[in-house]
Enzyme design. Structure first.
Site, PDB file in Angstrom:
ATOM      1  N   ASP A   1       0.854  -1.179   0.000  1.00  0.00           N
ATOM      2  CA  ASP A   1       0.000   0.000   0.000  1.00  0.00           C
ATOM      3  C   ASP A   1       0.895   1.236   0.000  1.00  0.00           C
ATOM      4  O   ASP A   1       1.736   1.390   0.880  1.00  0.00           O
ATOM      5  CB  ASP A   1      -0.877  -0.027   1.256  1.00  0.00           C
ATOM      6  CG  ASP A   1      -2.013   0.971   1.168  1.00  0.00           C
ATOM      7  OD1 ASP A   1      -2.356   1.407   0.051  1.00  0.00           O
ATOM      8  OD2 ASP A   1      -2.581   1.305   2.225  1.00  0.00           O
TER       9      ASP A   1
ATOM     10  N   HIS B   1      -3.643  13.813   0.747  1.00  0.00           N
ATOM     11  CA  HIS B   1      -3.903  12.863   1.834  1.00  0.00           C
ATOM     12  C   HIS B   1      -2.772  12.876   2.856  1.00  0.00           C
ATOM     13  O   HIS B   1      -3.012  12.945   4.065  1.00  0.00           O
ATOM     14  CB  HIS B   1      -4.084  11.454   1.270  1.00  0.00           C
ATOM     15  CG  HIS B   1      -4.190  10.392   2.324  1.00  0.00           C
ATOM     16  ND1 HIS B   1      -5.283  10.270   3.157  1.00  0.00           N
ATOM     17  CD2 HIS B   1      -3.321   9.415   2.709  1.00  0.00           C
ATOM     18  CE1 HIS B   1      -5.089   9.260   3.998  1.00  0.00           C
ATOM     19  NE2 HIS B   1      -3.910   8.732   3.744  1.00  0.00           N
TER      20      HIS B   1
ATOM     21  N   GLU C   1     -10.425   3.897   3.138  1.00  0.00           N
ATOM     22  CA  GLU C   1      -9.470   4.594   2.292  1.00  0.00           C
ATOM     23  C   GLU C   1      -9.799   4.218   0.860  1.00  0.00           C
ATOM     24  O   GLU C   1      -9.697   3.044   0.476  1.00  0.00           O
ATOM     25  CB  GLU C   1      -8.025   4.232   2.651  1.00  0.00           C
ATOM     26  CG  GLU C   1      -7.640   4.730   4.040  1.00  0.00           C
ATOM     27  CD  GLU C   1      -6.145   4.745   4.314  1.00  0.00           C
ATOM     28  OE1 GLU C   1      -5.414   3.929   3.717  1.00  0.00           O
ATOM     29  OE2 GLU C   1      -5.708   5.580   5.132  1.00  0.00           O
TER      30      GLU C   1
ATOM     31  N   GLU D   1      -8.987   3.832  -2.769  1.00  0.00           N
ATOM     32  CA  GLU D   1      -7.708   3.688  -3.463  1.00  0.00           C
ATOM     33  C   GLU D   1      -7.906   3.001  -4.812  1.00  0.00           C
ATOM     34  O   GLU D   1      -8.943   2.394  -5.067  1.00  0.00           O
ATOM     35  CB  GLU D   1      -6.732   2.849  -2.619  1.00  0.00           C
ATOM     36  CG  GLU D   1      -6.567   3.354  -1.193  1.00  0.00           C
ATOM     37  CD  GLU D   1      -5.359   2.787  -0.476  1.00  0.00           C
ATOM     38  OE1 GLU D   1      -4.499   2.171  -1.128  1.00  0.00           O
ATOM     39  OE2 GLU D   1      -5.283   2.966   0.757  1.00  0.00           O
TER      40      GLU D   1
ATOM     41  N   ASP E   1      -9.197   0.269   1.639  1.00  0.00           N
ATOM     42  CA  ASP E   1      -8.283  -0.171   2.695  1.00  0.00           C
ATOM     43  C   ASP E   1      -8.859   0.279   4.041  1.00  0.00           C
ATOM     44  O   ASP E   1      -8.434   1.278   4.618  1.00  0.00           O
ATOM     45  CB  ASP E   1      -6.910   0.451   2.444  1.00  0.00           C
ATOM     46  CG  ASP E   1      -5.855  -0.101   3.388  1.00  0.00           C
ATOM     47  OD1 ASP E   1      -5.945  -1.285   3.742  1.00  0.00           O
ATOM     48  OD2 ASP E   1      -4.954   0.655   3.781  1.00  0.00           O
TER      49      ASP E   1
ATOM     50  N   ARG F   1      -8.776   3.944  13.004  1.00  0.00           N
ATOM     51  CA  ARG F   1      -7.871   5.074  13.230  1.00  0.00           C
ATOM     52  C   ARG F   1      -7.365   5.173  14.655  1.00  0.00           C
ATOM     53  O   ARG F   1      -6.239   5.649  14.894  1.00  0.00           O
ATOM     54  CB  ARG F   1      -8.561   6.384  12.849  1.00  0.00           C
ATOM     55  CG  ARG F   1      -8.976   6.471  11.405  1.00  0.00           C
ATOM     56  CD  ARG F   1      -7.789   6.399  10.468  1.00  0.00           C
ATOM     57  NE  ARG F   1      -8.215   6.519   9.071  1.00  0.00           N
ATOM     58  CZ  ARG F   1      -7.421   6.320   8.039  1.00  0.00           C
ATOM     59  NH1 ARG F   1      -6.161   5.939   8.214  1.00  0.00           N
ATOM     60  NH2 ARG F   1      -7.878   6.459   6.815  1.00  0.00           N
TER      61      ARG F   1
ATOM     62  N   GLN G   1      -4.657   2.538  14.887  1.00  0.00           N
ATOM     63  CA  GLN G   1      -3.507   2.980  14.093  1.00  0.00           C
ATOM     64  C   GLN G   1      -2.708   4.070  14.807  1.00  0.00           C
ATOM     65  O   GLN G   1      -1.474   4.028  14.844  1.00  0.00           O
ATOM     66  CB  GLN G   1      -4.019   3.490  12.744  1.00  0.00           C
ATOM     67  CG  GLN G   1      -2.927   3.931  11.775  1.00  0.00           C
ATOM     68  CD  GLN G   1      -3.506   4.535  10.489  1.00  0.00           C
ATOM     69  OE1 GLN G   1      -4.722   4.543  10.288  1.00  0.00           O
ATOM     70  NE2 GLN G   1      -2.643   5.024   9.627  1.00  0.00           N
TER      71      GLN G   1
ATOM     72  N   LYS H   1      -4.963  -1.777  10.160  1.00  0.00           N
ATOM     73  CA  LYS H   1      -5.265  -1.999   8.742  1.00  0.00           C
ATOM     74  C   LYS H   1      -5.493  -3.462   8.392  1.00  0.00           C
ATOM     75  O   LYS H   1      -6.159  -3.764   7.403  1.00  0.00           O
ATOM     76  CB  LYS H   1      -4.053  -1.553   7.899  1.00  0.00           C
ATOM     77  CG  LYS H   1      -3.644  -0.130   8.074  1.00  0.00           C
ATOM     78  CD  LYS H   1      -4.501   0.783   7.249  1.00  0.00           C
ATOM     79  CE  LYS H   1      -3.861   2.145   7.131  1.00  0.00           C
ATOM     80  NZ  LYS H   1      -4.550   2.958   6.130  1.00  0.00           N
TER      81      LYS H   1
ATOM     82  N   THR I   1      -9.077  -5.708   3.709  1.00  0.00           N
ATOM     83  CA  THR I   1      -8.895  -4.789   2.587  1.00  0.00           C
ATOM     84  C   THR I   1      -9.768  -5.324   1.461  1.00  0.00           C
ATOM     85  O   THR I   1      -9.610  -6.475   1.054  1.00  0.00           O
ATOM     86  CB  THR I   1      -7.417  -4.768   2.132  1.00  0.00           C
ATOM     87  OG1 THR I   1      -6.596  -4.437   3.254  1.00  0.00           O
ATOM     88  CG2 THR I   1      -7.205  -3.764   1.015  1.00  0.00           C
TER      89      THR I   1
ATOM     90  N   GLU J   1     -10.299  12.350   6.996  1.00  0.00           N
ATOM     91  CA  GLU J   1     -10.085  13.675   6.394  1.00  0.00           C
ATOM     92  C   GLU J   1     -11.407  14.430   6.217  1.00  0.00           C
ATOM     93  O   GLU J   1     -11.481  15.623   6.494  1.00  0.00           O
ATOM     94  CB  GLU J   1      -9.403  13.524   5.035  1.00  0.00           C
ATOM     95  CG  GLU J   1      -7.983  12.997   5.108  1.00  0.00           C
ATOM     96  CD  GLU J   1      -7.517  12.513   3.746  1.00  0.00           C
ATOM     97  OE1 GLU J   1      -7.007  13.320   2.964  1.00  0.00           O
ATOM     98  OE2 GLU J   1      -7.686  11.301   3.456  1.00  0.00           O
TER      99      GLU J   1
END
Lengths: 390, 390
Positions: B109, B116, B180, B182, B212, B216, B219, B232, B236, B337
């Site tokens: 990844d 970002h 996420e 992606e 993904d 948080r 993490q 994570k 996925t 975000e």
């Protein structure tokens, strides 16, 4: 007297009948007996319902079969190799030519030596606390590259990489090629998640040595904020022979205290620290004796942690302990630490060294206490550095 | 008029004959034509020397076959699906039941959106520079867990994890479950290393969407110094259908400038930025339109970087771009975000949201410009959150 007449196949030697590690030769699965190997495919009919597993061309089907099959196979093998006469079809062959014994599924590398974490913290972040606050609460780890795990003996090509200089980043062969002496745990059993430490033990087939080669200049420039990547991913070497976890029954020890309580999902009823004694030889000189018993987190805690979020553990997953370093200088498991970031050269075979030079060879071996005063062996992991590709 | 009478199989629709993504149904490999699938095994004899590849039960043999086979197969498929009459043996089936279309080898990844990386930097490290100094020189990335990559539609169980509170660390279901958005690149061709960006393109079979999923709170507590791990590794998600790279020929764009030169091993003669336009729906509401053209590093540079140290690229490797975020608020590819660390709730289907609640569904779709004004589709990646296991 057993039918195997090999001076290295006695209870006084690390690869005697108390050990019996598995490997894979070009002809299939074999078991190591002293300094020779016993191929299992030619004697598969001695193993009853396990015949297909021992006839496979990698350990993966055996890994998937689970604890009951592993114990049954080890018991039957012990009978066969300690009998006075050879089983029909048995022949002994040299150890040469062993290949990577299993297909690596996911490779996770932990960071479970407090001495190593503190040493690296001091060297890489001299202005900060050597140990980050999460370290005594979490078995810190990260995913490595499964596709570049190689068997012991594979030459290690000096990797290229990007590193920082006072004139900005440059790209070229690493100038700080290093080792990490580690212990690896090979996973098996049914695909499972959210394991307790007690359950985790049933998902570990065996133990091997790991050298997690590292390019320190590349690592130092790349590792923030997402961790090691190119500084590690070029190669990770593992022993050709995997010693069954069952052989370590009397090697269990309690790890050193963390200094704080751990959360319940990481509590072990009886801890799985292991008194594995590593030795690191650099160009034939013994330069370090890293003590695995100094590790703060056990493999059972590591597996409980990594599966606590629902992540599955699969046959073929490889869990490495992280660099094994003890408190003494001659117990450090990396040359970064031995040479203190390159500032204190090490005398090796009559020459000064900080990091690895082309042509250097590193050999890591280990033993653990076995039953009745015997030694249980972990097969060597060895590699020689070859010059960078042009 | 082609024999496939599906209103979604026209050049005006994203899954028209200009796209032709591959997937795997329980009956084997299929190609998506509009809102239906054409299984290839029953028509394998129309593919000559490629018959075995299209008859396989996963895409892996096709991935290994390499660029020439991929082009030949796509050309032949285009003939067959645009013909006026159906090839002998052809039947169309629903898209339902598609499985993970390939065995994931290594999953990497990246972190290639400047917006970002800057947003996350500001939220996680408010006192530091938002962008670390290596970011404009290195396509920063890390290895993820290959064993927990799942196909679109798989329910996502809210993961447990360890997080920090003012009373110390606690363990339980995450309170900050995030996405996420992606773009993923599926690798193939011969095992290779030290690829130039131009060579790297021949090792990319196709493109899929990736979510993904991220915890948080987990993490934030675990990620120093070795990067994301449990935050994570629980799941996925990837699209069930992989759109061939060939379909993106006219979607190429030049990425935004990095502000400094890059080292020669990362220089592209003609850049492989792609004008892929993502859409993120949260419980049916369109909440973000992340622009992939805003990414600073291309997949060709990512592959050149990850193989620069000698690491091999294998068929089945999955390279994800990193979260796609543009400069505008409604272009952010994560809810971290969008809600600015949870401080600015988002209005979703009449309710306030910061992070994901049980029962929430996230659907990511995308298109890119195709030839003659057409649109090339990337199949949806969708997932619904189910409550944490007890």
């Amino acid at each position: 007297m057993t039918w195997i007449e090999d001076p290295a196949f006695t209870a006084d030697e690390p690869f005697g009948p108390q050990t019996l590690p598995y490997g894979v030769l070009p002809t299939g699965i074999a078991v190591r007996v002293g300094d020779q190997a016993l191929p299992l495919r030619p004697i598969a009919d001695h193993f009853g319902r396990l015949a297909d597993l021992v006839s496979a061309s990698s350990l993966n089907p055996l890994l998937a079969a689970g604890r009951t099959a592993w114990s049954e196979l080890r018991a039957r093998l012990t009978e066969l190799v300690t009998a006075s006469s050879a089983p029909r079809g048995a022949t002994l062959v040299p150890l040469d030519g062993a290949v990577l014994p299993f297909d690596v599924a996911d490779y996770v590398d932990f960071y479970s030596s407090r001495n190593h974490a503190e040493n690296v913290g001091r060297i890489f972040r001299p202005d900060g606390e050597p140990l980050l606050p999460n370290w005594t609460h979490i078995p810190i780890g990260y995913h490595g590259r499964a596709g570049t795990v190689v068997v012991s003996g594979t030459p290690i090509v000096r990797p290229h990489g990007q590193r920082r200089t006072s004139d900005g980043p440059v790209f070229g062969p690493t100038g700080r090629l290093d080792i990490e002496a580690e212990v690896g745990f090979v996973c098996g059993g049914p695909v499972a998640s959210r394991l307790t430490p007690s359950q985790a033990v049933d998902h570990v087939f065996g133990v091997a040595l790991v050298n997690d080669w590292s390019a320190r200049d590349v690592q130092a420039w790349e590792y923030q904020p997402l961790g090691p990547f190119l500084g590690k991913s070029f190669a990770t070497s593992v022993s050709a022979w995997v010693t069954p976890l069952e052989a370590f029954a009397v090697a269990r020890v309690t790890p050193p205290p963390l200094g704080n309580d751990v959360l319940p999902y990481l509590v072990e009823e009886r801890p799985w620290g292991l008194d594995i004694r590593l030795e690191v030889e650099w160009n034939g000189d013994l330069v370090s004796k890293p003590p695995f018993r100094a590790m703060s987190w056990t493999f059972a805690q590591q597996l409980a942690h990594l599966s606590a979020n629902g992540a599955t553990v699969r046959p073929g997953d490889l869990i490495a302990s992280g660099t094994v370093s003890g408190p003494a200088r001659d117990e450090r498991g990396s040359f970064l630490e031995l040479s203190w970031g390159g500032r204190e050269p090490v005398r090796v075979a009559g020459e000064e060294r900080t990091f690895l030079e082309d042509g250097d060879t590193v050999r890591i071996t280990a033993t653990a206490p076995g039953e009745h005063g015997s030694l249980v062996g972990l097969a060597e992991v060895v590699g020689t550095i070859t010059p960078a590709d042009v």
